[in-house]
Design an enzyme around this catalytic site. Structure first.
Site, PDB file in Angstrom:
ATOM      1  N   GLN A 197      -9.468   6.005   4.321  1.00 26.72           N
ATOM      2  CA  GLN A 197      -9.313   6.637   3.009  1.00 26.72           C
ATOM      3  C   GLN A 197      -9.191   5.592   1.910  1.00 26.72           C
ATOM      4  OE1 GLN A 197      -6.049   9.379   3.546  1.00 26.72           O
ATOM      5  NE2 GLN A 197      -7.163  10.576   5.058  1.00 26.72           N
ATOM      6  N   ASP A 198      -8.105   4.850   1.902  1.00 26.71           N
ATOM      7  CA  ASP A 198      -7.948   3.752   0.954  1.00 26.71           C
ATOM      8  C   ASP A 198      -7.030   2.709   1.579  1.00 26.71           C
ATOM      9  OD1 ASP A 198      -5.642   5.272   0.753  1.00 26.71           O
ATOM     10  OD2 ASP A 198      -5.509   5.171  -1.422  1.00 26.71           O
TER      11      ASP A 198
END
Length: 226
Positions: A67-68
């Site tokens: 995701q990040d």
């Protein structure tokens, strides 16, 4: 992240593939310099922001989407789920990945959380959003990185070369339409402590990826970590 041309920052194959979004990469560099000048900062360090693209595009055979980056200072190093070798303890999501790695492959627990050997084997560890504000998860979502990473994923698919995608969690699963019918996918819940017990454990992503690669006529990945 420096203002140097893309061709000086990434693998030549990736420089060509990301050509259509080169201006967007430049804009993101400007955004990150503003984050620094305002005192907010960002992770990972500038030299590591595009690290996933420093490995040859032509060699990629498995895509693992995150995701990040980890928002804890010292953890993020430019490859999804990976941390520097000196990080102790490893983040809990990565610890769960290692538990499944041991169960799936019958290998000993890795000595550290650096997944660089996977990248060197053609496993692309790509976060959809390449940076984050320290201590603030998801703070750079919607800032423009998605344009870059979606271009990268389309480039992987367009090569018409063997590719298996491992999609962990709902966020990664939204990429499935972009991968199209020709890319086999392995899907489960995210390895986060909040969800791993609901289908990540026992999903055997590593052995299944190798089975799919062999079926596509490609070499399996040597998943062993030191």
């Amino acid at each position: 992240m420096t203002a140097r041309p893309l061709a000086e920052l990434v693998d030549p194959g990736w420089a060509d593939a990301l050509g259509p979004v080169a201006d967007q990469v430049t804009k993101m560099g400007e955004f990150l310099r503003e984050e620094n000048s305002s005192g907010r900062g960002y992770l990972p360090s500038g030299a590591n922001v595009l690290r996933a693209f420093t490995y040859p595009l032509a060699d990629v055979r498995v895509l693992i989407v995150g995701q990040d980056p980890y928002p804890t200072p010292g953890h993020a190093m430019g490859l999804s789920f990976s941390v520097a070798a000196d990080v102790r303890p490893v983040p809990r999501s990565l610890g769960n990945i290692f538990d499944e790695y041991q169960s799936d492959l019958g290998l000993p627990k890795p000595a550290n959380g650096d997944l660089t050997p996977w990248s060197e084997q053609g496993v692309m560890l790509l976060n959809r959003v390449l940076t984050v504000r320290p201590g603030n998860p998801a703070s750079h979502r919607g800032k423009g990185w998605e344009i870059v990473t979606e271009c990268a994923i389309r480039a992987l698919v367009a090569r018409d070369a063997p590719l298996v995608a491992i999609l962990w969690g709902r966020d990664a699963a939204t990429l499935k339409p972009m991968l199209g019918p020709s890319v086999p996918t392995i899907e489960s819940v995210h390895p986060s402590p909040l969800s791993a017990s609901r289908g990540f454990f026992g999903s055997k992503p590593f052995s299944r990826a190798n089975e799919l690669l062999v079926g596509l006529g490609a070499q399996p990945v040597d998943w062993r970590l030191p």
